[in-house]
Design a protein around this motif. Structure first.
Motif, mmCIF file in Angstrom:
data_model
loop_
_atom_site.group_PDB
_atom_site.id
_atom_site.type_symbol
_atom_site.label_atom_id
_atom_site.label_comp_id
_atom_site.label_asym_id
_atom_site.label_seq_id
_atom_site.Cartn_x
_atom_site.Cartn_y
_atom_site.Cartn_z
ATOM 1 N N LYS A 1 0.813 -1.220 0.000
ATOM 2 C CA LYS A 1 0.000 0.000 0.000
ATOM 3 C C LYS A 1 0.844 1.267 0.000
ATOM 4 C CE LYS A 1 -3.855 -2.181 2.487
ATOM 5 N NZ LYS A 1 -4.664 -2.177 3.743
ATOM 6 N N HIS A 2 2.119 1.132 0.362
ATOM 7 C CA HIS A 2 2.981 2.310 0.406
ATOM 8 C C HIS A 2 3.404 2.692 -1.017
ATOM 9 C CE1 HIS A 2 6.412 4.899 1.505
ATOM 10 N NE2 HIS A 2 5.753 5.055 2.648
ATOM 11 N N PRO A 3 3.458 3.995 -1.336
ATOM 12 C CA PRO A 3 3.797 4.429 -2.707
ATOM 13 C C PRO A 3 5.119 3.879 -3.231
ATOM 14 C CG PRO A 3 2.969 6.278 -1.421
ATOM 15 C CD PRO A 3 3.109 5.135 -0.473
ATOM 16 N N THR A 4 6.076 3.635 -2.351
ATOM 17 C CA THR A 4 7.379 3.146 -2.824
ATOM 18 C C THR A 4 7.293 1.758 -3.436
ATOM 19 O OG1 THR A 4 7.882 2.320 -0.599
ATOM 20 C CG2 THR A 4 8.678 4.530 -1.153
ATOM 21 N N ALA A 5 6.232 1.010 -3.141
ATOM 22 C CA ALA A 5 6.080 -0.327 -3.723
ATOM 23 C C ALA A 5 5.860 -0.267 -5.228
ATOM 24 C CB ALA A 5 4.923 -1.065 -3.055
ATOM 25 N N TRP B 1 12.935 -1.443 -8.536
ATOM 26 C CA TRP B 1 14.255 -1.394 -7.908
ATOM 27 C C TRP B 1 15.270 -0.666 -8.770
ATOM 28 C CZ3 TRP B 1 15.495 -2.218 -3.036
ATOM 29 C CH2 TRP B 1 14.598 -2.914 -2.236
ATOM 30 N N ALA B 2 15.078 -0.671 -10.065
ATOM 31 C CA ALA B 2 15.976 0.067 -10.955
ATOM 32 C C ALA B 2 15.896 1.563 -10.709
ATOM 33 C CB ALA B 2 15.633 -0.244 -12.410
ATOM 34 N N ASP B 3 14.780 2.041 -10.154
ATOM 35 C CA ASP B 3 14.550 3.478 -10.005
ATOM 36 C C ASP B 3 14.475 3.954 -8.562
ATOM 37 O OD1 ASP B 3 14.294 3.749 -12.833
ATOM 38 O OD2 ASP B 3 12.248 2.962 -12.689
ATOM 39 N N LYS B 4 14.583 3.054 -7.603
ATOM 40 C CA LYS B 4 14.460 3.471 -6.206
ATOM 41 C C LYS B 4 15.615 4.391 -5.800
ATOM 42 C CE LYS B 4 11.866 -0.534 -4.418
ATOM 43 N NZ LYS B 4 10.636 0.160 -4.036
ATOM 44 N N VAL B 5 15.291 5.391 -4.964
ATOM 45 C CA VAL B 5 16.289 6.302 -4.401
ATOM 46 C C VAL B 5 16.193 6.202 -2.889
ATOM 47 C CG1 VAL B 5 17.118 8.666 -4.267
ATOM 48 C CG2 VAL B 5 16.009 7.867 -6.358
ATOM 49 N N ILE B 6 17.326 5.925 -2.244
ATOM 50 C CA ILE B 6 17.335 5.667 -0.803
ATOM 51 C C ILE B 6 18.272 6.633 -0.092
ATOM 52 C CG2 ILE B 6 17.891 3.979 0.991
ATOM 53 C CD1 ILE B 6 17.235 1.762 -1.038
ATOM 54 N N ASN C 1 8.241 12.391 -6.581
ATOM 55 C CA ASN C 1 7.607 11.068 -6.551
ATOM 56 C C ASN C 1 8.648 9.952 -6.438
ATOM 57 O OD1 ASN C 1 8.768 11.225 -9.056
ATOM 58 N ND2 ASN C 1 6.923 10.694 -10.197
ATOM 59 N N ARG C 2 9.878 10.328 -6.042
ATOM 60 C CA ARG C 2 10.941 9.328 -5.873
ATOM 61 C C ARG C 2 10.854 8.732 -4.470
ATOM 62 N NH1 ARG C 2 15.101 10.639 -9.454
ATOM 63 N NH2 ARG C 2 15.749 8.457 -9.225
ATOM 64 N N GLY C 3 11.467 7.591 -4.269
ATOM 65 C CA GLY C 3 11.460 6.948 -2.957
ATOM 66 C C GLY C 3 12.199 5.635 -3.003
ATOM 67 N N GLY C 4 12.337 5.016 -1.835
ATOM 68 C CA GLY C 4 13.111 3.788 -1.728
ATOM 69 C C GLY C 4 12.304 2.581 -1.324
ATOM 70 N N ASP C 5 12.651 1.983 -0.193
ATOM 71 C CA ASP C 5 12.048 0.731 0.252
ATOM 72 C C ASP C 5 11.424 0.929 1.638
ATOM 73 O OD1 ASP C 5 11.392 -1.980 0.510
ATOM 74 O OD2 ASP C 5 13.327 -2.458 1.415
ATOM 75 N N TRP C 6 10.098 0.867 1.727
ATOM 76 C CA TRP C 6 9.403 1.016 3.005
ATOM 77 C C TRP C 6 9.399 -0.295 3.783
ATOM 78 C CZ3 TRP C 6 5.215 -1.172 5.493
ATOM 79 C CH2 TRP C 6 4.688 -0.457 6.594
ATOM 80 N N GLU C 7 9.494 -1.414 3.093
ATOM 81 C CA GLU C 7 9.300 -2.734 3.697
ATOM 82 C C GLU C 7 10.401 -3.115 4.680
ATOM 83 O OE1 GLU C 7 8.267 -7.297 2.208
ATOM 84 O OE2 GLU C 7 9.073 -5.834 0.795
#
Length: 363
Positions: free
Chosen positions: A276-280, A284-289, A318-324
């Protein structure tokens, strides 16, 4: 002692935002899907004493320019970042990610003496990396670099970087490249800086690197530990039994295809709450952490680092990483200790239970 009047006190200073310097790094896979790590010396300017992926700062002389600090495109994959990743890998390990003639040519193989001489001249900015490649009939293999997260140093650090990570898979056929062969046996590599930063290079299984970190044999900082944790789910080592050469190739090829698919698949989790979190919805090619401290774990005072935020430069994008997941670690004199990758929900639930037990104990 009189209470301080907050209305007349000097407001606290905001943390300064040091410019995030552009850099890039490569998770390099051997023909057996082992990962190359370089051992940095204790006095290294970045990641002291740690094992790291090859990489470093972008050079305008060698790689080209990137957009300025206020431009969001500074934090996007580009030709400049790709050239920097290939050049730094060559300088630091001697492994040349290039092809003869063009992108469809076979891997470029340069004699060791010529290679080491070029590494030194490139490091000292005496010759441009791209021009040297052209002079030996080669072209940087930028096409086979697979973007795999970007990391931005958190706010408040005096030295900050925006680092584009790539995955590169060396050909599955056995290579006679001397630099690759040396790294298979943890060679003490001659480096153009005279060993100021790096002492050794070695390929090993991702799971083995993680076990060495758990036992304290090596130091891994959160980005390296986290990415090794992710890819260890796919690169699980050789098959059992006594497979033929063709069966080995097929085995490692299947691992790579699953990893390739993982990099571009959304949602990036099967957990209902995390989904449910937007980062999902960010591949992975585009995630920014950009790690953020969520608190200290009560049991051992380890920092709990959240991985979902993209950093101050990209706040509101609208960038983001890993919430999990979160990373647990403690920093001792600038060195990361006892790094763990855990489920965010599990760790936070453990903290809630610890707080509940503490309150009940006081009653």
């Amino acid at each position: 002692m009189p209470k301080r009047n907050n209305s007349s006190s000097t407001p606290p200073k905001e943390k300064t935002l040091a410019e995030a310097r552009p850099s890039s790094s490569v998770i390099l896979l051997s023909p057996e899907n082992q990962v190359l790590l370089l051992h940095r010396v204790k006095s290294s300017s970045a990641f002291p004493s740690a094992h790291v992926f090859p990489g470093g700062n972008i050079s305008e002389f060698h790689d080209g320019t990137v957009p300025g600090p206020s431009d969001l495109k500074r934090h996007e994959d580009s030709l400049t970042y790709r050239l920097g990743a290939i050049r730094e890998t060559f300088e630091e390990s001697g492994i040349l990610l290039a092809r003869e003639g063009g992108k469809d040519g076979k891997p470029l193989n340069v004699p060791v003496t010529q290679r080491d001489s070029a590494r030194k001249e490139i490091y000292e900015n005496k010759v441009c990396f791209v021009e040297w490649l052209r002079s030996v009939g080669g072209l940087a293999d930028i096409e086979n670099l697979l973007p795999f997260t970007r990391w931005i140093t958190p706010l408040g650090q005096s030295r900050r970087f925006t680092t584009q990570m790539y995955l590169y898979m060396l050909p599955l056929s056995t290579s006679n490249d001397p630099a690759i062969s040396a790294a298979r046996s943890e060679a003490i590599i001659p480096t153009p800086d005279g060993g100021v930063e790096i002492t050794a290079a070695r390929f090993d299984d991702a799971s083995t690197w993680l076990k060495k970190q758990e036992t304290g044999e090596i130091v891994l900082f959160p980005p390296q530990c986290f990415l090794l944790h992710i890819i260890s789910q796919f690169l699980v080592g050789p098959p059992s039994g006594s497979p033929s050469a063709s069966e080995l190739v097929e085995h490692y090829h299947a691992q790579r295809e699953k990893l390739r698919s993982f990099l571009t698949t959304v949602p990036t989790t099967s957990d209902p709450k995390a989904a449910k979190h937007p980062t999902a919805q960010i591949a992975w090619a585009d995630k920014v952490i950009s790690p953020t401290t969520l608190g200290l774990r009560k049991s051992d005072r380890k920092s709990i680092l959240g991985l979902d935020k993209p950093g101050p430069e990209l706040k509101g994008s609208n960038r983001g990483g890993d919430w999990e997941r979160v990373v647990l670690t403690r920093f001792v004199k600038g060195v990361a200790k006892e790094v763990e990758v855990r489920s965010r929900e599990e760790v936070l639930e453990e903290e809630r239970q610890a707080e509940k037990e503490a309150r009940e104990t006081k009653l």
